[in-house]
Design an enzyme around this catalytic site. Sequence first.
Site, mmCIF file in Angstrom:
data_model
loop_
_atom_site.group_PDB
_atom_site.id
_atom_site.type_symbol
_atom_site.label_atom_id
_atom_site.label_comp_id
_atom_site.label_asym_id
_atom_site.label_seq_id
_atom_site.Cartn_x
_atom_site.Cartn_y
_atom_site.Cartn_z
ATOM 1 N N GLY A 190 -6.959 -12.782 2.402
ATOM 2 C CA GLY A 190 -7.124 -11.541 1.663
ATOM 3 C C GLY A 190 -6.551 -10.354 2.412
ATOM 4 O O GLY A 190 -5.600 -10.492 3.185
ATOM 5 N N GLU A 212 -5.661 -15.172 6.995
ATOM 6 C CA GLU A 212 -4.364 -15.176 6.310
ATOM 7 C C GLU A 212 -4.276 -13.849 5.553
ATOM 8 O O GLU A 212 -4.925 -13.672 4.523
ATOM 9 C CB GLU A 212 -4.251 -16.367 5.349
ATOM 10 C CG GLU A 212 -4.393 -17.726 6.030
ATOM 11 C CD GLU A 212 -3.316 -17.991 7.054
ATOM 12 O OE1 GLU A 212 -2.253 -17.331 6.990
ATOM 13 O OE2 GLU A 212 -3.524 -18.856 7.926
ATOM 14 N N CYS A 250 1.233 -12.939 -0.974
ATOM 15 C CA CYS A 250 1.393 -12.538 0.418
ATOM 16 C C CYS A 250 2.769 -12.891 0.969
ATOM 17 O O CYS A 250 3.253 -12.254 1.896
ATOM 18 C CB CYS A 250 0.307 -13.175 1.278
ATOM 19 S SG CYS A 250 0.241 -14.982 1.175
#
Length: 478
Positions: A190, A212, A250
């Site tokens: 997140g 992450e 991401c």
Amino acid sequence: MAVAELGETVSELRQAYESGRTRSLAWRQAQLRGLLRLLKEQQETAFEALHEDLGKHRAEAYRDEVGLLMKSANVALRQLGKWMTPEKVWVPLVAFPATGQIVPEPLGVILIFACWNVPLGLSLEPLIGAIAAGNAVALKPSELSPCTAKFLAENVGKYMDAAAVKVVQGGPEVGEQLMEHRWDKVLFTGSPRVGRAVMAAASKHLTPVALELGGKCPCIFDMMSSARELQIAVNRIVGAKWSCCAGQACLAIDYLLVEERYLPVLLKVLKSTMKRFFSDADAMARIVNARHFQRLSNLLKDKEVAPSILHGGSMDAENLYIEPTILLNPPLDSAIMTEEIFGPLLPIITLKKIEDSIAFVRTMPKPLALYAFTGDAKLRRRIVEETSSGSVTFNDAVVQYAIDALPFGGVGQSGSGQYHGKYSFEMFSHKKAVMKRGYLIELTLRYPPWNERKIALMRHLYRFDYFGFVLCFLGLRR
């Protein structure tokens, strides 16, 4: 979920792990097979949940989540026996007779926080590694993708060991309550802001945390040697920016670096490719919710940024849709260039020389991924040696996520810890060192009383100079 109910859930997981059943190869294989049955039998329901949450086309949902997960689970099933096998290691002759090995053992009870942009994939991909490693697992899906969270809660317990693998639904308050308990490892995917809170809460129990987090992933674009290579490169750029949850990923390209002289031809092919890829309204996912839509809208409405909009920019708040947008040289101190965009907006920054891109990237926080389209071997070498990122991919983007032999994870502000394939197994395992010795040889030089001769003998041993050791022992060398 009530506090007492959460405590009971954690207690059941701990009991399941302490029973020892999660350690067996048979249990681990059974869970992986159950997960594969879930993904096969409930595939249409999964597609519906992902479309309801994010507007994902079933093809995108299969490519990035369902299909990718089935591949990962099958890889784990095939390789699991090999991963679990103790690894023999070299032991120095001075320890003879002795053996050494590394035995992978499960960490215990794992907590996985998943995020909303790849809500199925980033829930179950780490789960595959955690159960392959023999752990009991609590999975908390994101409340911002409620349909997928509900799908997981309704199905995981039906196909897997419901006492050892549990789905916990809820918002931030549930996450905070979960972190009040002791875990053997936490994986959080997140934002950096929430990641800091998770780490702070984990410190209470000295719980190890893998993060992450993402970041601004740059793409360096060098001139292609042919029209064909140019078109393929642009296909991959457009796909990696707008075809991955509308840029809400991401690993999505965050900004593009290109030489001024190559800009016109790049823009021409970018625009034609975007038109071809996104002619249908359902070809691109939508923005997750009104709050994120407003955040992206504010990036574009910034009075310093608005003049840099070169293509696109239209917005539909009712349908949470933002047109794929290209910006040219927005101010480097503006929010769009200092914050992770996480949406369908692509700034292009022009440079005098493509080599200047290395210095530009180094001024930014370390990204999760760095992409470069170039045929220049010297530039590729410099990028690898002079920049730091979670991964580097040349002449493509995002596809490295699907390669099980490559670890996925960030560095610095983009995260810590790596998983995928065997790396997932290792992330949720402890490599226990095991050594066994016999009684045949006993070197008393390791014990007091001390003297210079013992020091001299130890010097030879630590250099693995056994010949010199023998000579020194016999008094033939000092």
